[in-house]
Every structure is written in C-alpha cells, then in structure tokens.
Design a protein around this motif. Sequence first.
Motif, PDB file in Angstrom:
ATOM      1  N   UNK A 239      30.360  54.359 -35.045  1.00 45.51           N
ATOM      2  CA  UNK A 239      30.310  52.410 -35.256  1.00 45.51           C
ATOM      3  C   UNK A 239      30.238  51.700 -34.900  1.00 45.51           C
ATOM      4  N   UNK A 240      31.835  51.334 -33.824  1.00 41.96           N
ATOM      5  CA  UNK A 240      32.087  50.265 -33.330  1.00 41.96           C
ATOM      6  C   UNK A 240      31.701  50.305 -32.101  1.00 41.96           C
ATOM      7  N   UNK A 241      31.699  52.011 -31.967  1.00 42.22           N
ATOM      8  CA  UNK A 241      30.874  51.825 -29.716  1.00 42.22           C
ATOM      9  C   UNK A 241      28.994  52.027 -30.441  1.00 42.22           C
ATOM     10  N   UNK A 242      28.257  52.388 -31.157  1.00 39.93           N
ATOM     11  CA  UNK A 242      27.168  51.256 -31.186  1.00 39.93           C
ATOM     12  C   UNK A 242      27.125  50.608 -30.784  1.00 39.93           C
TER      13      UNK A 242
ATOM     14  N   UNK B  86      28.968  48.173 -29.776  1.00 40.06           N
ATOM     15  CA  UNK B  86      29.259  47.650 -28.969  1.00 40.06           C
ATOM     16  C   UNK B  86      28.742  48.098 -26.960  1.00 40.06           C
ATOM     17  N   UNK B  87      27.784  49.187 -27.555  1.00 42.79           N
ATOM     18  CA  UNK B  87      26.686  49.168 -26.646  1.00 42.79           C
ATOM     19  C   UNK B  87      25.783  48.439 -26.798  1.00 42.79           C
ATOM     20  N   UNK B  88      25.517  47.974 -27.565  1.00 40.90           N
ATOM     21  CA  UNK B  88      24.150  46.466 -28.112  1.00 40.90           C
ATOM     22  C   UNK B  88      24.062  45.235 -27.596  1.00 40.90           C
ATOM     23  N   UNK B  89      25.974  44.680 -27.439  1.00 38.37           N
ATOM     24  CA  UNK B  89      26.505  44.079 -27.025  1.00 38.37           C
ATOM     25  C   UNK B  89      26.148  43.815 -26.102  1.00 38.37           C
ATOM     26  N   UNK B  90      26.932  44.977 -25.439  1.00 40.36           N
ATOM     27  CA  UNK B  90      26.971  45.843 -23.374  1.00 40.36           C
ATOM     28  C   UNK B  90      25.103  45.293 -23.153  1.00 40.36           C
ATOM     29  N   UNK B  91      23.887  45.820 -23.482  1.00 38.15           N
ATOM     30  CA  UNK B  91      22.253  45.439 -23.409  1.00 38.15           C
ATOM     31  C   UNK B  91      22.162  44.337 -23.371  1.00 38.15           C
ATOM     32  N   UNK B  92      22.518  43.238 -24.497  1.00 36.56           N
ATOM     33  CA  UNK B  92      22.317  41.921 -24.708  1.00 36.56           C
ATOM     34  C   UNK B  92      22.473  41.347 -23.332  1.00 36.56           C
ATOM     35  N   UNK B  93      24.243  41.837 -23.438  1.00 34.58           N
ATOM     36  CA  UNK B  93      24.416  40.960 -22.052  1.00 34.58           C
ATOM     37  C   UNK B  93      23.706  40.941 -21.015  1.00 34.58           C
ATOM     38  N   UNK B  94      23.625  42.031 -20.877  1.00 34.97           N
ATOM     39  CA  UNK B  94      22.671  42.717 -19.390  1.00 34.97           C
ATOM     40  C   UNK B  94      21.662  42.553 -19.424  1.00 34.97           C
ATOM     41  N   UNK B  95      20.491  41.619 -20.428  1.00 40.11           N
ATOM     42  CA  UNK B  95      19.001  41.321 -20.054  1.00 40.11           C
ATOM     43  C   UNK B  95      19.407  39.890 -20.651  1.00 40.11           C
TER      44      UNK B  95
ATOM     45  N   UNK C  47      43.812  39.903 -40.614  1.00 43.43           N
ATOM     46  CA  UNK C  47      44.331  40.544 -39.149  1.00 43.43           C
ATOM     47  C   UNK C  47      43.253  40.948 -38.031  1.00 43.43           C
ATOM     48  N   UNK C  48      43.819  41.394 -37.032  1.00 40.08           N
ATOM     49  CA  UNK C  48      43.068  41.828 -36.221  1.00 40.08           C
ATOM     50  C   UNK C  48      43.650  43.132 -34.871  1.00 40.08           C
ATOM     51  N   UNK C  49      42.718  43.519 -34.586  1.00 37.66           N
ATOM     52  CA  UNK C  49      43.068  44.533 -33.176  1.00 37.66           C
ATOM     53  C   UNK C  49      42.962  44.069 -32.257  1.00 37.66           C
ATOM     54  N   UNK C  50      43.416  45.114 -30.961  1.00 40.93           N
ATOM     55  CA  UNK C  50      42.935  44.510 -29.733  1.00 40.93           C
ATOM     56  C   UNK C  50      43.065  45.673 -28.625  1.00 40.93           C
ATOM     57  N   UNK C  51      41.787  46.455 -28.729  1.00 42.20           N
ATOM     58  CA  UNK C  51      42.255  47.305 -27.233  1.00 42.20           C
ATOM     59  C   UNK C  51      41.136  47.373 -26.062  1.00 42.20           C
ATOM     60  N   UNK C  52      41.167  47.990 -25.137  1.00 44.90           N
ATOM     61  CA  UNK C  52      40.867  48.552 -23.850  1.00 44.90           C
ATOM     62  C   UNK C  52      39.405  49.418 -24.393  1.00 44.90           C
ATOM     63  N   UNK C  53      38.490  49.086 -23.967  1.00 43.49           N
ATOM     64  CA  UNK C  53      37.465  50.356 -24.435  1.00 43.49           C
ATOM     65  C   UNK C  53      36.489  50.319 -23.246  1.00 43.49           C
ATOM     66  N   UNK C  54      36.376  51.278 -22.215  1.00 43.86           N
ATOM     67  CA  UNK C  54      35.345  51.655 -21.657  1.00 43.86           C
ATOM     68  C   UNK C  54      34.219  52.002 -22.388  1.00 43.86           C
ATOM     69  N   UNK C  55      33.284  50.755 -21.447  1.00 43.99           N
ATOM     70  CA  UNK C  55      31.567  51.009 -22.292  1.00 43.99           C
ATOM     71  C   UNK C  55      30.029  51.156 -21.378  1.00 43.99           C
ATOM     72  N   UNK C  56      29.898  52.449 -21.407  1.00 41.21           N
ATOM     73  CA  UNK C  56      28.560  51.968 -20.306  1.00 41.21           C
ATOM     74  C   UNK C  56      28.949  51.786 -18.905  1.00 41.21           C
ATOM     75  N   UNK C  57      30.103  51.892 -18.630  1.00 42.80           N
ATOM     76  CA  UNK C  57      31.145  51.935 -17.067  1.00 42.80           C
ATOM     77  C   UNK C  57      31.582  50.650 -17.078  1.00 42.80           C
TER      78      UNK C  57
END
Length: 219
Positions: free
Chosen positions: A165-168, A170-179, A48-58
């Motif tokens: 938990x999910x915010x943290x 997603x933020x870490x994923x965003x940091x890795x993508x940026x790096x 089962x999965x859920x999908x949503x659009x979230x704003x993370x660090x812009x």
Amino acid sequence: MARKKDTEYDYMSKIVVIGDAGVGKSNILARFARREFCMEFRPNIGFEFATMILKVEGKMVKAQIWDTAGQERSRAITSQYYRGAVGALLVYDITKRQTFDNIERWLRQLRELAGSDIVIMLAGNKSDLNHIRAVPVEDGQAFADKEGLLFLETSALDATNIERAFQTILIQINHIKRLRALALAARESAAAASRRSQGTTVDVAEALGSAKKMWCCST
C-alpha cells in the motif's frame, strides 16, 4: 522497496493515515514502520508519525507517515495534520459497514484540506477477518473507481498488503513529481525557444539592413 538508515535523500513525502477510530490505522503504521502489531485497542492522544528513508524507483525518499492517534473521535483533526501531505491512506474496517459509509466524509475533508491532487489509497483493513466481512471487495473497488483512488485490502495483523500500500502510494507520488519536472522543463524550453525566436527576428532585420548597405556600396 528497500529501507535505508542513511540521512541523505532526494525528497520527502508526507503521507497521512485517516479513517474512523478502531479501523486499525495505528497498527498499520506500527506494522509498516516497526514490524509490530498490538492486539489491544489503545487510543493515543495527539498526532503520531514515523519517519524512514526508502528507496523508490532509484530515488531515496524520506517518508513521513502521520497517524491521527485518536483525534478522529472528537473530529478535532485540523489543517495542520494535512498540511504538506502528498499522499494518504484512507482506511475502513471491512467488518464494520459504518466505517466504509463514513469514507465519503473523510475523502471530502481530505481533498478540502490537503488539495485535490493528493495521491490517495483506499484501504479495506482487517482482511484476515474475511469470515465476518460486512463490506464486499466489490464495494470498495467501485467506490475507488468512482473517486479515482487506488485500492487494496490490507491486514495489519498478518501484514497483508501493508508494504504494498505505501509502496504504491510512493511510486505514484514519484511519477507525479517526474511528470511535473518534465512539464516544467518543457515550459522552460518553450520559453527559451520563444526568446531565441524573438531575438532572431531582430537579428534578421539588422542583417537585411547591413546587406542593403553592402549592396548600395557595391553598386
């Protein structure tokens, strides 16, 4: 972390929720995605999965969160479940020591099938049942520190730290993508500089040849 219904997004992040049966994975997903909680344990069949659009660090992120939905009871989770995952919520029940002891097996499977660079949050769920706790906070934190994981205690019942938990993650994923983007830009810049340097060497030689000809003619 703002939630949007828009279809436009900058990138998608797949997050898997894993752990023993009965630790509250489905309720964590339901609480985060739909603000729901079910008191009865109702095992599901299939993923089962859920999908949503979230704003993370812009950035607008399409978060796709997958729940094992009972597959863990037969250990039938396959590589398909993990494929493409960039984040994971690894869940145990703070009132059941065995679910914590099994975390090491889940972590090993996660890293084998999803990759060693996946962002992992260890979550000690059911913190609302602190009065019958079987796993001290210190044990969860120590394991997370040893394995390089993020760590929180959560409660799907009262929503404690569920969004965080999910915010943290997603933020870490965003940091890795940026790096990674910065590293790629640096490599491309270095390659371009190398090409320019090689080109300059040829141009200098030609310039010296032209200069010699001009000098010879002038004499």
